[in-house]
Motif scaffolding. Sequence first.
Motif, PDB file in Angstrom:
ATOM      1  N   ASP A  17       0.825  -1.215   0.000  1.00  0.00           N
ATOM      2  CA  ASP A  17       0.000   0.000   0.000  1.00  0.00           C
ATOM      3  C   ASP A  17       0.856   1.261   0.000  1.00  0.00           C
ATOM      4  O   ASP A  17       0.509   2.267  -0.612  1.00  0.00           O
ATOM      5  N   VAL A  18       2.015   1.203   0.655  1.00  0.00           N
ATOM      6  CA  VAL A  18       2.932   2.347   0.667  1.00  0.00           C
ATOM      7  C   VAL A  18       3.566   2.505  -0.717  1.00  0.00           C
ATOM      8  O   VAL A  18       3.659   3.614  -1.250  1.00  0.00           O
ATOM      9  N   ARG A  19       4.001   1.375  -1.323  1.00  0.00           N
ATOM     10  CA  ARG A  19       4.574   1.429  -2.670  1.00  0.00           C
ATOM     11  C   ARG A  19       3.577   1.997  -3.664  1.00  0.00           C
ATOM     12  O   ARG A  19       3.930   2.820  -4.514  1.00  0.00           O
ATOM     13  N   THR A  20       2.342   1.576  -3.554  1.00  0.00           N
ATOM     14  CA  THR A  20       1.295   2.064  -4.460  1.00  0.00           C
ATOM     15  C   THR A  20       1.080   3.563  -4.279  1.00  0.00           C
ATOM     16  O   THR A  20       1.019   4.322  -5.246  1.00  0.00           O
ATOM     17  N   HIS A  21       0.988   3.992  -3.023  1.00  0.00           N
ATOM     18  CA  HIS A  21       0.754   5.407  -2.724  1.00  0.00           C
ATOM     19  C   HIS A  21       1.891   6.278  -3.247  1.00  0.00           C
ATOM     20  O   HIS A  21       1.660   7.386  -3.751  1.00  0.00           O
ATOM     21  N   LEU A  22       3.134   5.787  -3.153  1.00  0.00           N
ATOM     22  CA  LEU A  22       4.299   6.553  -3.613  1.00  0.00           C
ATOM     23  C   LEU A  22       4.569   6.363  -5.105  1.00  0.00           C
ATOM     24  O   LEU A  22       5.430   7.031  -5.669  1.00  0.00           O
ATOM     25  N   GLY A  23       3.850   5.459  -5.737  1.00  0.00           N
ATOM     26  CA  GLY A  23       4.042   5.209  -7.164  1.00  0.00           C
ATOM     27  C   GLY A  23       5.348   4.493  -7.458  1.00  0.00           C
ATOM     28  O   GLY A  23       5.956   4.703  -8.503  1.00  0.00           O
ATOM     29  N   LEU A  24       5.790   3.642  -6.539  1.00  0.00           N
ATOM     30  CA  LEU A  24       7.048   2.935  -6.689  1.00  0.00           C
ATOM     31  C   LEU A  24       6.852   1.593  -7.368  1.00  0.00           C
ATOM     32  O   LEU A  24       5.834   0.937  -7.186  1.00  0.00           O
ATOM     33  N   SER A  25       7.857   1.202  -8.148  1.00  0.00           N
ATOM     34  CA  SER A  25       7.850  -0.131  -8.741  1.00  0.00           C
ATOM     35  C   SER A  25       9.266  -0.684  -8.682  1.00  0.00           C
ATOM     36  O   SER A  25      10.207   0.008  -8.272  1.00  0.00           O
ATOM     37  N   THR A  26       9.432  -1.918  -9.094  1.00  0.00           N
ATOM     38  CA  THR A  26      10.720  -2.596  -9.030  1.00  0.00           C
ATOM     39  C   THR A  26      11.816  -1.760  -9.691  1.00  0.00           C
ATOM     40  O   THR A  26      11.635  -1.264 -10.792  1.00  0.00           O
ATOM     41  N   GLY A  27      12.932  -1.610  -8.984  1.00  0.00           N
ATOM     42  CA  GLY A  27      14.068  -0.864  -9.512  1.00  0.00           C
ATOM     43  C   GLY A  27      14.061   0.615  -9.190  1.00  0.00           C
ATOM     44  O   GLY A  27      15.045   1.300  -9.415  1.00  0.00           O
ATOM     45  N   GLU A  42      12.069  10.904   6.596  1.00  0.00           N
ATOM     46  CA  GLU A  42      10.961  10.726   5.663  1.00  0.00           C
ATOM     47  C   GLU A  42      11.502  10.019   4.429  1.00  0.00           C
ATOM     48  O   GLU A  42      12.600  10.301   3.979  1.00  0.00           O
ATOM     49  N   MET A  43      10.723   9.077   3.909  1.00  0.00           N
ATOM     50  CA  MET A  43      11.114   8.351   2.710  1.00  0.00           C
ATOM     51  C   MET A  43      10.386   8.976   1.531  1.00  0.00           C
ATOM     52  O   MET A  43       9.167   9.121   1.557  1.00  0.00           O
ATOM     53  N   VAL A  44      11.157   9.366   0.512  1.00  0.00           N
ATOM     54  CA  VAL A  44      10.556   9.998  -0.668  1.00  0.00           C
ATOM     55  C   VAL A  44      11.086   9.309  -1.920  1.00  0.00           C
ATOM     56  O   VAL A  44      12.234   8.875  -1.950  1.00  0.00           O
ATOM     57  N   PRO A  45      10.251   9.196  -2.953  1.00  0.00           N
ATOM     58  CA  PRO A  45      10.730   8.606  -4.206  1.00  0.00           C
ATOM     59  C   PRO A  45      11.848   9.455  -4.798  1.00  0.00           C
ATOM     60  O   PRO A  45      11.789  10.682  -4.757  1.00  0.00           O
ATOM     61  N   ALA A  46      12.870   8.813  -5.325  1.00  0.00           N
ATOM     62  CA  ALA A  46      13.989   9.520  -5.950  1.00  0.00           C
ATOM     63  C   ALA A  46      14.048   9.160  -7.418  1.00  0.00           C
ATOM     64  O   ALA A  46      15.120   9.058  -7.997  1.00  0.00           O
ATOM     65  N   THR A  47      12.907   8.967  -8.010  1.00  0.00           N
ATOM     66  CA  THR A  47      12.853   8.547  -9.409  1.00  0.00           C
ATOM     67  C   THR A  47      12.392   9.715 -10.258  1.00  0.00           C
ATOM     68  O   THR A  47      11.243  10.126 -10.212  1.00  0.00           O
ATOM     69  N   ARG A  48      13.307  10.265 -10.987  1.00  0.00           N
ATOM     70  CA  ARG A  48      12.992  11.341 -11.924  1.00  0.00           C
ATOM     71  C   ARG A  48      13.675  11.026 -13.235  1.00  0.00           C
ATOM     72  O   ARG A  48      14.834  10.620 -13.252  1.00  0.00           O
TER      73      ARG A  48
END
Length: 81
Positions: A17-27, A42-48
């Motif tokens: 549910d956290v991965r989904t909310h943050l829009g995270l996927s494998t890699g 705080e954990m934030v996505p670093a995917t740009r």
Amino acid sequence: MASATLTSKGQVTIPVDVRTHLGLSTGDRVEFVLNEQSGRYEMVPATRSVAALKGIIRKPAKPVSIEDMNTAIAEQGAAAR
């Protein structure tokens, strides 16, 4: 509230549910940022993508020559000593 367990290797599986909310996927990468006010991380996505960075830096009002750049670098180097 989502929770996870730390392994002996220091790894954590992020709940779905956290991965989904943050829009995270494998890699994908995440960053851990210290919130100075709360003292918590705080954990934030670093995917740009590179395309997402377009327009962050504006072009200078007037072109800068290589000589001007070299002069500015030399002055900064001299000031740092």
